[in-house]
Design a protein around this motif. Structure first.
Motif, PDB file in Angstrom:
ATOM      1  N   ALA A  96     -12.809  -7.380   8.905  1.00 24.42           N
ATOM      2  CA  ALA A  96     -12.798  -6.950   7.514  1.00 24.42           C
ATOM      3  C   ALA A  96     -11.526  -6.165   7.235  1.00 24.42           C
ATOM      4  O   ALA A  96     -11.045  -5.399   8.096  1.00 24.42           O
ATOM      5  CB  ALA A  96     -14.028  -6.092   7.216  1.00 24.42           C
ATOM      6  N   PRO A  97     -10.915  -6.317   6.070  1.00 20.53           N
ATOM      7  CA  PRO A  97      -9.639  -5.644   5.805  1.00 20.53           C
ATOM      8  C   PRO A  97      -9.684  -4.139   6.016  1.00 20.53           C
ATOM      9  O   PRO A  97      -8.692  -3.547   6.471  1.00 20.53           O
ATOM     10  CB  PRO A  97      -9.352  -6.016   4.344  1.00 20.53           C
ATOM     11  CG  PRO A  97     -10.018  -7.341   4.162  1.00 20.53           C
ATOM     12  CD  PRO A  97     -11.272  -7.272   4.985  1.00 20.53           C
TER      13      PRO A  97
ATOM     14  N   SER B 124      -3.099  -4.685   5.783  1.00 19.76           N
ATOM     15  CA  SER B 124      -3.586  -6.000   5.379  1.00 19.76           C
ATOM     16  C   SER B 124      -2.413  -6.879   4.958  1.00 19.76           C
ATOM     17  O   SER B 124      -1.641  -6.526   4.063  1.00 19.76           O
ATOM     18  CB  SER B 124      -4.584  -5.870   4.223  1.00 19.76           C
ATOM     19  OG  SER B 124      -4.967  -7.141   3.743  1.00 19.76           O
ATOM     20  N   ARG B 125      -2.281  -8.024   5.617  1.00 16.22           N
ATOM     21  CA  ARG B 125      -1.171  -8.922   5.304  1.00 16.22           C
ATOM     22  C   ARG B 125      -1.320  -9.539   3.923  1.00 16.22           C
ATOM     23  O   ARG B 125      -0.327  -9.833   3.247  1.00 16.22           O
ATOM     24  CB  ARG B 125      -1.069 -10.009   6.373  1.00 16.22           C
ATOM     25  CG  ARG B 125       0.114 -10.952   6.206  1.00 16.22           C
ATOM     26  CD  ARG B 125       0.190 -11.917   7.368  1.00 16.22           C
ATOM     27  NE  ARG B 125       0.484 -11.222   8.601  1.00 16.22           N
ATOM     28  CZ  ARG B 125       1.709 -10.909   9.032  1.00 16.22           C
ATOM     29  NH1 ARG B 125       2.756 -11.241   8.275  1.00 16.22           N
ATOM     30  NH2 ARG B 125       1.895 -10.291  10.170  1.00 16.22           N
TER      31      ARG B 125
ATOM     32  N   GLU C 230      -8.164 -13.704   5.121  1.00 16.72           N
ATOM     33  CA  GLU C 230      -8.199 -12.386   4.495  1.00 16.72           C
ATOM     34  C   GLU C 230      -8.156 -11.269   5.525  1.00 16.72           C
ATOM     35  O   GLU C 230      -7.790 -10.128   5.202  1.00 16.72           O
ATOM     36  CB  GLU C 230      -9.445 -12.245   3.624  1.00 16.72           C
ATOM     37  CG  GLU C 230      -9.357 -11.110   2.633  1.00 16.72           C
ATOM     38  CD  GLU C 230     -10.517 -11.105   1.646  1.00 16.72           C
ATOM     39  OE1 GLU C 230     -10.398 -10.449   0.609  1.00 16.72           O
ATOM     40  OE2 GLU C 230     -11.527 -11.786   1.919  1.00 16.72           O
ATOM     41  N   GLY C 231      -8.506 -11.561   6.770  1.00 19.66           N
ATOM     42  CA  GLY C 231      -8.464 -10.546   7.819  1.00 19.66           C
ATOM     43  C   GLY C 231      -7.162 -10.476   8.580  1.00 19.66           C
ATOM     44  O   GLY C 231      -7.061  -9.702   9.548  1.00 19.66           O
ATOM     45  N   LEU C 232      -6.148 -11.247   8.182  1.00 15.41           N
ATOM     46  CA  LEU C 232      -4.859 -11.198   8.872  1.00 15.41           C
ATOM     47  C   LEU C 232      -4.219  -9.827   8.716  1.00 15.41           C
ATOM     48  O   LEU C 232      -4.358  -9.175   7.680  1.00 15.41           O
ATOM     49  CB  LEU C 232      -3.923 -12.276   8.324  1.00 15.41           C
ATOM     50  CG  LEU C 232      -4.341 -13.725   8.594  1.00 15.41           C
ATOM     51  CD1 LEU C 232      -3.368 -14.674   7.924  1.00 15.41           C
ATOM     52  CD2 LEU C 232      -4.426 -14.007  10.086  1.00 15.41           C
TER      53      LEU C 232
ATOM     54  N   LEU D 270       0.028  -5.582  -2.445  1.00 11.95           N
ATOM     55  CA  LEU D 270      -0.519  -5.635  -3.798  1.00 11.95           C
ATOM     56  C   LEU D 270      -1.284  -4.368  -4.163  1.00 11.95           C
ATOM     57  O   LEU D 270      -1.388  -4.024  -5.332  1.00 11.95           O
ATOM     58  CB  LEU D 270      -1.437  -6.855  -3.939  1.00 11.95           C
ATOM     59  CG  LEU D 270      -0.759  -8.227  -3.767  1.00 11.95           C
ATOM     60  CD1 LEU D 270      -1.785  -9.344  -3.825  1.00 11.95           C
ATOM     61  CD2 LEU D 270       0.310  -8.434  -4.845  1.00 11.95           C
ATOM     62  N   HIS D 271      -1.840  -3.686  -3.175  1.00 11.63           N
ATOM     63  CA  HIS D 271      -2.662  -2.505  -3.436  1.00 11.63           C
ATOM     64  C   HIS D 271      -1.912  -1.204  -3.140  1.00 11.63           C
ATOM     65  O   HIS D 271      -2.542  -0.163  -2.959  1.00 11.63           O
ATOM     66  CB  HIS D 271      -3.942  -2.563  -2.599  1.00 11.63           C
ATOM     67  CG  HIS D 271      -4.875  -3.648  -3.014  1.00 11.63           C
ATOM     68  ND1 HIS D 271      -6.110  -3.819  -2.412  1.00 11.63           N
ATOM     69  CD2 HIS D 271      -4.778  -4.606  -3.972  1.00 11.63           C
ATOM     70  CE1 HIS D 271      -6.722  -4.843  -2.983  1.00 11.63           C
ATOM     71  NE2 HIS D 271      -5.923  -5.338  -3.920  1.00 11.63           N
ATOM     72  N   GLU D 272      -0.611  -1.251  -3.099  1.00 14.82           N
ATOM     73  CA  GLU D 272       0.152  -0.044  -2.798  1.00 14.82           C
ATOM     74  C   GLU D 272      -0.062   1.035  -3.853  1.00 14.82           C
ATOM     75  O   GLU D 272      -0.216   2.226  -3.526  1.00 14.82           O
ATOM     76  CB  GLU D 272       1.631  -0.395  -2.683  1.00 14.82           C
ATOM     77  CG  GLU D 272       2.510   0.783  -2.289  1.00 14.82           C
ATOM     78  CD  GLU D 272       3.957   0.387  -2.122  1.00 14.82           C
ATOM     79  OE1 GLU D 272       4.774   1.271  -1.799  1.00 14.82           O
ATOM     80  OE2 GLU D 272       4.262  -0.808  -2.321  1.00 14.82           O
ATOM     81  N   GLY D 273      -0.097   0.666  -5.104  1.00 10.74           N
ATOM     82  CA  GLY D 273      -0.319   1.657  -6.154  1.00 10.74           C
ATOM     83  C   GLY D 273      -1.713   2.253  -6.100  1.00 10.74           C
ATOM     84  O   GLY D 273      -1.885   3.462  -6.325  1.00 10.74           O
ATOM     85  N   ALA D 274      -2.709   1.431  -5.797  1.00 15.23           N
ATOM     86  CA  ALA D 274      -4.075   1.957  -5.696  1.00 15.23           C
ATOM     87  C   ALA D 274      -4.203   2.918  -4.527  1.00 15.23           C
ATOM     88  O   ALA D 274      -4.935   3.922  -4.617  1.00 15.23           O
ATOM     89  CB  ALA D 274      -5.064   0.796  -5.555  1.00 15.23           C
ATOM     90  N   ARG D 275      -3.519   2.644  -3.440  1.00 13.72           N
ATOM     91  CA  ARG D 275      -3.589   3.557  -2.294  1.00 13.72           C
ATOM     92  C   ARG D 275      -2.925   4.898  -2.613  1.00 13.72           C
ATOM     93  O   ARG D 275      -3.364   5.949  -2.136  1.00 13.72           O
ATOM     94  CB  ARG D 275      -2.910   2.931  -1.071  1.00 13.72           C
ATOM     95  CG  ARG D 275      -3.696   1.826  -0.426  1.00 13.72           C
ATOM     96  CD  ARG D 275      -3.111   1.492   0.940  1.00 13.72           C
ATOM     97  NE  ARG D 275      -1.697   1.136   0.854  1.00 13.72           N
ATOM     98  CZ  ARG D 275      -1.234  -0.086   0.634  1.00 13.72           C
ATOM     99  NH1 ARG D 275      -2.099  -1.080   0.465  1.00 13.72           N
ATOM    100  NH2 ARG D 275       0.059  -0.334   0.585  1.00 13.72           N
TER     101      ARG D 275
END
Length: 889
Positions: A399-400, A556-557, A700-702, A562-567
């Motif tokens: 899982a990511p 997460s590859r 999705e788990g890469l 894509l989620h850098e701003g959310a983090r």
């Protein structure tokens, strides 16, 4: 014996003498096309219609009894000490050692079996050319023979005639009625017979050798009859035209076949597939396993030391397990963090930092493989198809959100949880899809399940403590459910089984005993260091908001960038990015509406997902007043859990089971569609549709996890004994020191854990001015013998200035070893007997204040400007008349 009409309907010629058969009168003969015994139990049954019936005389010449309902012949046939041919048939005369066809022998069309229809002439031999079967070979006419057919069409006896009904005979009698008794004949019409009766229904493909001499003394006709002693058997000659018997495989071939069956077994393929997937999904962990560690080299260094220490001390001195070589001189220092004690067998292999790093990387990969296999086994036991179980296994292990935990092996080592649950469910015969099946219970699986659960608990309480409470709650719910059903729903008693009760009691005691033994050191640490307990404020720092469930970590590859701003909006994103996977969310949502699980089961799984997510939010869900805080305050040990977000592990497992139910229903539908095809094999699009969920969750788990190179062990860590202090000292660098100490496991003051002991905090504060008198005296008080100062770590620290300051007035020595400076606070045992070196005198220039024997290579405590070596030709003594005072310059 009996004769019938020929195929053309003409009567057979009369016998030449009384030893030959006599043809029955024409009015008694029934045409073969109309003769039938149906409804009367067969042609040879009492009272049934017959074609021609002859009577025979016994050995004494008296006429034999004639069965009622049969026509009496005009002449008799005598056979002294022989069996007569068996009863009459529809189209001819039945004769032979068996009157009816045995089971497994081909019958001609229209032949009667056990339903009572009168068969065409049959025997235990081959099928006759005209639809009749003889003992040894087919006859051309509608007659059968026990041995041969005479040229005139009459039947010849092989020294024996079989009575059609009620006759007496000696030897072996085969009545047409099919009854059999050992050493006793049971004739059709009630007559007496001696010998052994063989029923007509017995399959007898091989023939018995009998005497082929005719009754009238004429020589036998050569043919297919096999001569020999009565009772001997021989394989039928026509067997050569049948398929060759399968050769018995040799022992090596049987071993090869057994290995082949093992290799293609589902669980063998599942294990191999889990290992291969773990290597690929964690790559490049095994690319340079001796030099790199996944994610970072801080916490992994600590955990590599934990495995090495547990293996080393269990071999050397198990009683000192919890008194580790770090955090000197603290007690119970091995319990300052999760121990990974279950990996101690691996820690027994190899020594030194290189072996510790290799061991960690291998266990890192194996932990992912075990998690995949455990979740797969649990889904299969609950009733999922293989593809659904594979999806559950992959989502549970990759899982990511777990990518952010790559540096925490104790979090990734969670495969024992689903594996233990699968074993316990298997042992109790319980499945989510099929319910409780008592016939599938097995106490061995129960023992194995509890053992795996205890092993999982030994890896650490961070993951093991919620698992322990889940098992305890499951046992309580199961007992309450059983009691309620037995009392109000099932009036009768349904015992659970004594062996199962014993297995659960023993296994539960094992699990509880391991948990208690592991908890005692932690209770002692809490008592000695009460400030180590977590507070609600600590929990609030690591409690994730609801947005964390849809935010992926940076490793997460697919979603990392894509989620850098959310983090960036999360206070502590390494523990707050809890995305289990968008594909998993979609599959689980589909499982709520289309699944093999019952509606009630789906709702329970959904409730479990919601509850675990709420608990994972810690104090972020309405302050945690009614969710996390009650557990924190009332459950023993729960206040030691610092990061509630790790409870997302349970939500991921339940989401995977929901997804497995949907994929299993889809797989069943695909199988039904494939069954309608010719051949019954799914088409390429159906195969792709079946594999697509597994491919999506795998992609999705890469990961894009970094693998930094671990700092090299300083040479001083291999040469300097303890107790020792390595400077600089901080949480991150001390974890490297712990790893470097795995060569000799000498005592070190350094250490890193979930909390910092106050004594170590004082050491770090006091030694900021080292080397000085205060810090030296303090370290001597603790028992520290050596201090190692790492030059490559001094940038920006106070030791960057004082590293080259003189230390001769402190009574200590300094030595350069590689890139480290070693300060010896005590003289070596060979030098000064372990006593502290003397302080400088009032006249430090006098050589009398120096020790007489110094080791080579170590600078002496001479004043600055004096030579370090003297000529060897100087006098050893001074004249006594010299003045005591010398003029100064």
């Amino acid at each position: 014996m009996t004769t019938g009409r020929s195929e053309t309907g003409d009567k057979l010629p009369a016998p030449a003498d009384k030893h030959q058969q006599v043809t029955a009168p024409a009015d008694t003969a029934t045409p073969s096309s109309t003769t039938s015994g149906a409804g009367t139990g067969g042609a040879d049954s009492p009272g049934g219609p017959t074609d021609v019936t002859t009577a025979e005389t016994s050995a004494s010449g008296k006429p034999a009894d004639v069965a009622p309902g049969t026509d009496q012949a005009t002449d008799t046939t005598a056979a002294v000490g022989a069996d007569t041919a068996a009863g009459s048939a529809a189209s001819g005369t039945t004769a032979g050692r068996a009157a009816t066809a045995a089971e497994g022998v081909d019958r001609p069309s229209g032949a009667a079996g056990t339903d009572g229809a009168a068969p065409a002439t049959t025997s235990t031999g081959e099928r006759a050319a005209s639809g009749t079967t003889t003992t040894d070979e087919a006859t051309a006419g509608g007659t059968t023979e026990a041995g041969k057919t005479a040229p005139d069409g009459t039947t010849m006896a092989d020294d024996a005639t079989s009575p059609a009904s009620g006759s007496k005979a000696s030897g072996r009698t085969s009545p047409a009625s099919g009854s059999e008794a050992d050493d006793a004949t049971k004739p059709v019409g009630g007559g007496k017979a001696s010998g052994t009766t063989k029923p007509a229904a017995v399959d007898e493909a091989d023939t018995t050798k009998v005497d082929t001499t005719k009754v009238d003394g004429t020589p036998p006709v050569t043919g297919a009859t096999k001569t020999g002693t009565a009772g001997e058997t021989k394989t039928d000659r026509w067997a050569a035209f049948g398929p060759a018997p399968e050769a018995v495989p040799s022992r090596p071939r049987r071993a090869v076949r057994a290995v082949g069956r093992f290799l293609i077994h589902e669980w063998t393929l599942a294990m191999l597939g889990s290992l291969a997937l773990a290597v690929l999904m964690t790559w490049p962990t095994l690319r340079y396993p001796l030099y790199t560690l996944p994610q970072d080299y801080w916490d992994p260094s600590l955990q590599a030391w934990q495995m090495a220490w547990s293996g080393h001390i269990l071999l050397a001195n198990p009683a000192q397990l919890w008194q580790s070589n770090t955090f000197f001189p603290e007690q119970w220092s091995f319990a300052f963090s999760d121990t990974l004690l279950g990996y101690a067998p691996a820690g027994m292999l190899g020594t030194g930092p290189g072996a510790a790093i290799l061991r960690y990387n291998i266990m890192f990969v194996l932990a992912h493989a075990l998690a995949t296999l455990g979740a797969y086994a649990l889904a299969r036991q609950l009733g999922s198809a293989r593809m659904g179980a594979a999806v559950a296994g992959v989502t549970y292990a990759y899982a990511p959100w777990l990518l952010a935990q790559a540096g925490h092996l104790h979090v990734l080592s969670n495969g024992g949880i689903p594996l233990a649950l699968a074993m316990l469910a298997r042992g109790h015969g319980w499945s989510l899809r099929h319910g409780y099946r008592p016939d599938r219970r097995h106490d061995g699986w129960v023992y194995a399940g509890w053992f795996v659960a205890a092993w999982q608990l030994s890896l650490g309480f961070g993951i093991g403590l919620p698992f322990a409470y889940f098992l305890g709650g499951t046992v309580v719910v199961a007992l309450i459910t059983w009691f309620v059903r037995q009392t109000w729903i099932w009036p009768e008693r349904r015992p659970f089984g004594r062996r199962m009760v014993v297995a659960n009691v023993v296994g539960g005691l094992l699990f509880g005993g391991v948990g208690l033994l592991l908890a005692i050191p932690y209770f002692n640490v809490t008592e000695l260091h009460p400030y180590a307990q977590r507070s609600i404020g600590d929990i609030a720092i690591f409690s994730p908001p609801a947005s964390g469930f849809v935010t992926a970590p940076a490793e997460s590859r697919i979603w990392g960038d894509l989620h850098e701003g959310a983090r960036a909006a999360l206070p502590w994103h390494p523990e707050m990015t809890l995305l289990p996977g968008f594909v998993l969310y979609a599959l689980a949502a589909g499982g709520l509406f289309f699944s093999v699980w019952r509606l009630r089961q789906r709702l329970l799984l959904l409730a479990g997902v919601v509850v675990t997510m709420v608990l994972a939010m810690g104090t972020r869900f309405f302050g945690g007043t009614w969710t996390y805080i009650p557990l924190f305050e009332h459950l023993p040990g729960w206040n030691g859990l610092r990061t509630p977000g790790r409870l997302m592990l349970w939500a991921t497992l339940l989401l995977g089971l929901l997804a497995a139910g949907a994929i299993t229903a889809f797989s069943d539908r695909v199988r039904d569609l494939a069954a309608q095809r010719i051949p019954s094999w799914p088409g390429p699009w159906l195969r792709l549709a079946t594999l697509l969920p597994l491919l999506l969750v795998t992609v999705e788990g890469l990961n894009s996890t970094p693998h930094p190179v671990v700092p090299t062990q300083p040479a001083a860590m291999r040469l300097v004994d303890g107790p020792m202090l390595v400077l600089p000292s901080n949480q991150s660098l001390d974890q490297h020191v712990m790893l470097w100490s795995t060569t000799h496991f000498q005592d070190v003051v350094n250490g890193g854990s979930g909390f910092t002991p106050r004594q170590l905090d004082d050491v770090r504060r006091v030694t900021q001015s080292f080397p000085d008198q205060t810090s030296v005296d303090y370290l001597r008080t603790l028992g520290v013998r050596n201090v190692v100062l790492l030059r490559d770590q001094l940038a920006g620290t106070p030791w960057e200035i004082t590293v080259d300051s003189p230390v001769d007035f402190l009574g200590i020595t300094r030595e350069e070893i590689g890139n480290a400076v070693v300060y010896r606070l005590f003289a070596e045992p060979s030098v000064g007997g372990g006593l502290p070196q003397p302080a400088p005198t009032a006249q430090p220039g006098l050589p009398g204040g120096l020790p007489s024997n110094l080791p080579s290579g170590i600078p002496t405590n001479l004043p600055t400007g004096l030579p370090t070596s003297l000529p060897t030709n100087l006098p050893t003594g001074l004249p006594t008349g010299l003045p005591t005072g010398l003029p100064t310059r």
